[in-house]
Scaffold this active site. Structure first.
Site, PDB file in Angstrom:
ATOM      1  N   ARG A   1      61.370 -20.144 -88.329  1.00  0.00           N
ATOM      2  CA  ARG A   1      61.987 -21.559 -88.751  1.00  0.00           C
ATOM      3  C   ARG A   1      61.147 -22.016 -89.956  1.00  0.00           C
ATOM      4  NH1 ARG A   1      65.097 -23.822 -84.271  1.00  0.00           N
ATOM      5  NH2 ARG A   1      65.036 -22.730 -82.538  1.00  0.00           N
TER       6      ARG A   1
ATOM      7  N   ASP B   1      54.314 -18.239 -78.546  1.00  0.00           N
ATOM      8  CA  ASP B   1      55.257 -18.611 -77.631  1.00  0.00           C
ATOM      9  C   ASP B   1      54.391 -18.351 -76.313  1.00  0.00           C
ATOM     10  OD1 ASP B   1      57.948 -19.173 -79.140  1.00  0.00           O
ATOM     11  OD2 ASP B   1      56.899 -17.256 -79.649  1.00  0.00           O
TER      12      ASP B   1
ATOM     13  N   GLY C   1      54.174 -12.629 -78.173  1.00  0.00           N
ATOM     14  CA  GLY C   1      53.446 -13.074 -79.077  1.00  0.00           C
ATOM     15  C   GLY C   1      52.755 -14.445 -78.479  1.00  0.00           C
TER      16      GLY C   1
ATOM     17  N   GLN D   1      56.319 -19.342 -72.883  1.00  0.00           N
ATOM     18  CA  GLN D   1      57.513 -18.166 -72.691  1.00  0.00           C
ATOM     19  C   GLN D   1      56.894 -16.863 -71.995  1.00  0.00           C
ATOM     20  OE1 GLN D   1      60.702 -17.331 -75.843  1.00  0.00           O
ATOM     21  NE2 GLN D   1      59.454 -15.749 -76.199  1.00  0.00           N
TER      22      GLN D   1
ATOM     23  N   GLY E   1      65.044 -11.855 -84.789  1.00  0.00           N
ATOM     24  CA  GLY E   1      65.271 -11.602 -86.108  1.00  0.00           C
ATOM     25  C   GLY E   1      64.617 -12.573 -87.285  1.00  0.00           C
TER      26      GLY E   1
ATOM     27  N   HIS F   1      59.027 -11.527 -89.534  1.00  0.00           N
ATOM     28  CA  HIS F   1      57.840 -11.577 -90.696  1.00  0.00           C
ATOM     29  C   HIS F   1      56.761 -10.969 -89.794  1.00  0.00           C
ATOM     30  CE1 HIS F   1      56.908 -14.472 -87.400  1.00  0.00           C
ATOM     31  NE2 HIS F   1      57.950 -14.965 -87.299  1.00  0.00           N
ATOM     32  N   GLU F   2      55.559 -11.227 -90.681  1.00  0.00           N
ATOM     33  CA  GLU F   2      54.348 -10.542 -90.110  1.00  0.00           C
ATOM     34  C   GLU F   2      53.770 -10.553 -88.612  1.00  0.00           C
ATOM     35  OE1 GLU F   2      51.476  -7.920 -91.018  1.00  0.00           O
ATOM     36  OE2 GLU F   2      53.124  -8.479 -92.587  1.00  0.00           O
TER      37      GLU F   2
ATOM     38  N   HIS G   1      56.048 -10.860 -86.378  1.00  0.00           N
ATOM     39  CA  HIS G   1      56.654  -9.608 -85.505  1.00  0.00           C
ATOM     40  C   HIS G   1      56.219  -8.364 -85.934  1.00  0.00           C
ATOM     41  CE1 HIS G   1      60.080 -12.883 -86.105  1.00  0.00           C
ATOM     42  NE2 HIS G   1      60.066 -12.663 -84.814  1.00  0.00           N
TER      43      HIS G   1
HETATM   44  P1  AMP Z   1      61.314 -14.856 -82.156  1.00  0.00           P
HETATM   45  O1  AMP Z   1      61.916 -13.943 -82.927  1.00  0.00           O
HETATM   46  O2  AMP Z   1      60.697 -16.003 -82.851  1.00  0.00           O
HETATM   47  O3  AMP Z   1      62.008 -15.071 -80.803  1.00  0.00           O
HETATM   48  O4  AMP Z   1      59.896 -14.109 -81.651  1.00  0.00           O
HETATM   49  C1  AMP Z   1      59.786 -12.838 -81.253  1.00  0.00           C
HETATM   50  C2  AMP Z   1      58.449 -12.371 -80.543  1.00  0.00           C
HETATM   51  O5  AMP Z   1      57.489 -12.619 -81.730  1.00  0.00           O
HETATM   52  C3  AMP Z   1      57.844 -13.515 -79.518  1.00  0.00           C
HETATM   53  O6  AMP Z   1      56.982 -12.715 -78.636  1.00  0.00           O
HETATM   54  C4  AMP Z   1      56.936 -14.376 -80.315  1.00  0.00           C
HETATM   55  O7  AMP Z   1      55.938 -15.047 -79.414  1.00  0.00           O
HETATM   56  C5  AMP Z   1      56.555 -13.192 -81.376  1.00  0.00           C
HETATM   57  N1  AMP Z   1      56.131 -13.897 -82.560  1.00  0.00           N
HETATM   58  C6  AMP Z   1      56.704 -14.986 -83.256  1.00  0.00           C
HETATM   59  N2  AMP Z   1      55.761 -15.574 -84.337  1.00  0.00           N
HETATM   60  C7  AMP Z   1      54.674 -14.998 -84.292  1.00  0.00           C
HETATM   61  C8  AMP Z   1      53.281 -15.197 -84.730  1.00  0.00           C
HETATM   62  N3  AMP Z   1      53.185 -16.037 -85.731  1.00  0.00           N
HETATM   63  N4  AMP Z   1      52.193 -14.483 -84.165  1.00  0.00           N
HETATM   64  C9  AMP Z   1      52.407 -13.757 -83.171  1.00  0.00           C
HETATM   65  N5  AMP Z   1      53.548 -13.708 -82.304  1.00  0.00           N
HETATM   66  C10 AMP Z   1      54.730 -14.273 -82.857  1.00  0.00           C
END
Ligand code: AMP
Length: 289
Positions: A185, A148, A145, A151, A31, A34-35, A37
């Protein structure tokens, strides 16, 4: 088009089993969207599959309760964006997982590298929850993405080790002003300059590698520079093989620069893939022709 909001496993399974063919593109998130996601979602919408976004702040991947409590949450805004993007289904498993005494997964050596070193239990927590999601949703594709990167390797391992048939689709890092890797974050960081320094460090290293004048020990110099510039802690700055995050050897490999810093108490990670294939010779990075 109506976006279905599913708040527990029963609602989720009802919605999924009702749809024929049951072909799902899954985008897991925590959650505060942002762009970055949104780019994952746009890619997932490209074929005709049902697209399903989950929003779940996974307590198992936080080793610090305060960090979990402080994780930015903005559910109403997120749902508004997801409706605008015409996402088919949003899964919010707030009460969906019983995490008391849940089984854990031994991921092997990958958890001893990069973020695993100072975030004990983090990747095991990621793997446990992703496995729970995958077993219920059984997606054809999962979208992840490259921000990570470690991950991605962990999730690929879970899929392989548990004989799941989900295909992993990876999406390059979406960057904002000054090259900053977008992250939920980032809003906790007041001095945006410090985030730009992290990206600039990656670019400076890449440029030096392109000049064919980079020794692995030079990473210490770049680390010191970051600290001198006011970033109080660099958790790691490493160049490793993409396939398994092992160190470079004389065998030509695809490599990536990885960085993690602590800025104002926030863990910031970033990475940059190098286009050419590299090997290490007498401590020097050489591209393989
Ligand atoms: P998170 O909500 O931070 O757990 O991220 C969810 C998914 O969005 C993960 O697969 C992240 O790697 C991806 N993600 C987060 N930030 C970015 C970004 N700046 N560019 C590409 N993918 C992203």
């Amino acid at each position: 088009m109506k976006t279905l909001i599913l708040r527990n496993k029963v609602e989720l399974l009802e919605a999924l089993n009702f749809r024929k063919p049951r072909k799902i593109n899954f985008i897991p998130t925590m959650g505060n969207l942002h762009e970055g996601h949104f780019e994952l979602i746009r890619r997932a919408k490209k074929n005709g599959n049902i697209n399903l976004v989950s929003i779940y702040v996974n307590p198992l991947q936080f080793n610090d309760k305060k960090d979990f409590d402080n994780y930015p949450r903005s559910l109403n805004k997120d749902l508004k964006y997801l409706k605008e993007l015409e996402v088919n289904m949003v899964y919010l498993p707030e009460k969906g997982f019983n995490l008391n005494n849940t089984s854990t997964i031994d991921l092997g050596d990958i958890v001893n590298k990069l973020c695993g070193k100072n975030r004990k239990g983090h990747f095991e927590g990621v793997a446990t929850i992703i496995l729970k999601f995958l077993l219920v949703i059984r997606p054809e594709q999962i979208f992840l993405g490259e921000k990570d990167f470690q991950q991605i390797l962990v999730i690929k391992k879970v899929i392989k080790d548990f004989n799941l048939s989900t295909n992993v689709k990876t999406v390059p890092i979406v960057r904002g002003h000054g090259g900053i890797a977008l992250s939920s974050r980032n809003q906790h960081i007041k001095n945006i300059n410090n985030l730009e320094k992290v990206y600039n460090c990656l670019i400076d290293i890449k440029n030096k590698i392109d000049e064919d004048n980079f020794y692995i020990k030079d990473l210490e110099y770049f680390k010191d520079n970051l600290i001198k510039s006011g970033i109080c802690r660099v958790n790691y700055l490493e160049i490793l093989k993409e396939s398994d995050l092992s160190e470079l050897t004389s065998i030509p490999s695809k490599v990536r620069i990885f960085i993690s810093c602590n800025i104002q108490g926030v863990n910031v990670i970033d990475n940059l893939g190098l286009r050419k294939i590299y090997l290490k010779e007498c401590g020097k990075l050489k591209f393989s022709s």
